[in-house]
Design an enzyme around this catalytic site. Structure first.
Site, short mmCIF file in Angstrom:
data_model
loop_
_atom_site.label_atom_id
_atom_site.label_comp_id
_atom_site.label_asym_id
_atom_site.label_seq_id
_atom_site.Cartn_x
_atom_site.Cartn_y
_atom_site.Cartn_z
N HIS A 102 -3.07 -4.19 1.02
CA HIS A 102 -4.15 -4.31 0.03
C HIS A 102 -3.77 -5.20 -1.16
O HIS A 102 -4.64 -5.51 -1.97
CB HIS A 102 -4.60 -2.93 -0.45
CG HIS A 102 -5.52 -2.26 0.53
ND1 HIS A 102 -6.89 -2.25 0.38
CD2 HIS A 102 -5.25 -1.60 1.67
CE1 HIS A 102 -7.43 -1.60 1.40
NE2 HIS A 102 -6.46 -1.19 2.20
N HIS A 151 5.76 -1.46 3.86
CA HIS A 151 4.44 -0.86 3.87
C HIS A 151 3.96 -0.48 5.27
O HIS A 151 3.56 0.65 5.53
CB HIS A 151 3.41 -1.78 3.21
CG HIS A 151 2.04 -1.16 3.18
ND1 HIS A 151 1.76 -0.08 2.37
CD2 HIS A 151 0.91 -1.41 3.89
CE1 HIS A 151 0.50 0.30 2.59
NE2 HIS A 151 -0.03 -0.49 3.49
N HIS A 225 1.01 3.26 4.67
CA HIS A 225 -0.06 2.57 5.42
C HIS A 225 -1.00 3.46 6.22
O HIS A 225 -2.10 3.05 6.55
CB HIS A 225 0.59 1.51 6.33
CG HIS A 225 -0.35 0.49 6.91
ND1 HIS A 225 -1.38 -0.09 6.18
CD2 HIS A 225 -0.41 -0.08 8.15
CE1 HIS A 225 -2.01 -0.97 6.96
NE2 HIS A 225 -1.45 -0.98 8.15
#
Length: 293
Positions: A102, A151, A225
């Site tokens: 993101h 992530h 994640h």
């Protein structure tokens, strides 16, 4: 900032410039020493980030490693990312902030951060300062040479940490390739590599994790994640752990959140927490769409 207040536009610009100077010196595989507390997605849930610091200890008293996804979906992406970047500038040796999927121009235009910046500042400048800064965030971290943090997950084009060190990270997250995979991939029950339902990255099986950990002298891959209801979840015979640090995700999922404390000897313990008590926050009924990339 701890009171969920915003900086003005010029202050954000200055903050991001200072942060770039610090992050520019960090590696794609940033070395981190224990003890450290490892955290997963936060997603603009500012009050829950405050709860995380209450449970885990204030910065800089506790060393922190955040594995990305600071913005989008929650109501306070601006305040959340501002605070974390400010802590990074103030205590660069005490906090590590990695890039999540993101932390990207494209994703934030769909999932809330862009609109929130527009709403709170009246223009897109603050969004631009932060998304430009996101290009500088390290992709992964290595705790005491043994615990690999990132992530998303592994990539079929990466066998060693040196492959990651060689990547040029100063760019928007690409749609495919190794940098994309590190931020988008997920572990899976099926062996080998698979097509990801997310439309980016891959799924990888236990055989892949074991081979990667063995080849790189690692004991564990720690990643975020994915929403996990207990806040953390082991898989691949404890070769991989998922940590998710946004409780009651999107204010409707009902999950617990967790953080992983690593002590001086790399022994881990998990702290779980529930949402911070809320006052006067809008009630959410709107379903946030899932990825459609």
């Amino acid at each position: 900032l701890n009171e969920c207040k915003q900086l003005n536009e010029n202050q954000v610009r200055t903050l991001c410039e200072k942060a770039k100077e610090i992050l520019t010196k960090e590696s794609n595989v940033q070395e981190v020493r224990c003890p450290v507390t490892v955290c997963g997605d936060v997603h603009g849930q500012f009050h829950d980030l405050m709860e995380l610091f209450r449970i885990g200890g204030k910065s800089p008293d506790t060393n922190y490693l955040f594995m990305g996804d600071y913005v989008d979906r929650g109501y306070y992406s601006v305040e959340t990312v501002t605070l974390l970047v400010a802590l990074k500038v103030r205590y660069p040796e005490r906090i590590t902030i990695l890039r999540g999927n993101h932390e990207s121009r494209q994703i934030t235009q769909v999932y809330g951060f862009y609109d929130e910046c527009l709403r709170k500042y009246g223009n897109a400048n603050v969004w631009k300062y932060f998304t430009d800064l996101f290009d500088y965030l390290p992709l992964t971290a290595l705790v005491d040479g043994q615990i690999f943090c990132l992530h998303g997950g592994l990539s079929p084009s990466i066998d060693t940490l040196d492959h990651i060190r060689a990547l040029d990270r100063l760019q928007e997250v690409p749609h495919e390739g190794p940098m994309c995979d590190l931020l988008w991939s997920d572990p899976d029950d099926r062996g080998g590599w698979g097509i990801s339902p997310r439309g980016a990255g891959y799924t990888f099986g236990q055989d892949i994790s074991e081979t990667f950990n063995h080849a790189n002298g690692l004991t564990l891959v720690s990643r975020a994640h994915q929403l996990v209801m207990e806040g953390y979840n082991w898989c691949h015979d404890r070769n991989v752990v998922t940590i998710f640090s946004a409780p009651n995700y999107c204010y409707r999922c009902g999950n617990q959140a967790a953080i992983m404390e690593l002590d001086d000897t790399l022994k881990y313990s998990f702290l779980q927490f529930d949402p911070a008590p809320r006052r006067g926050e809008p009630h959410v009924t709107r379903r946030t769409p899932d990825y459609f990339l």
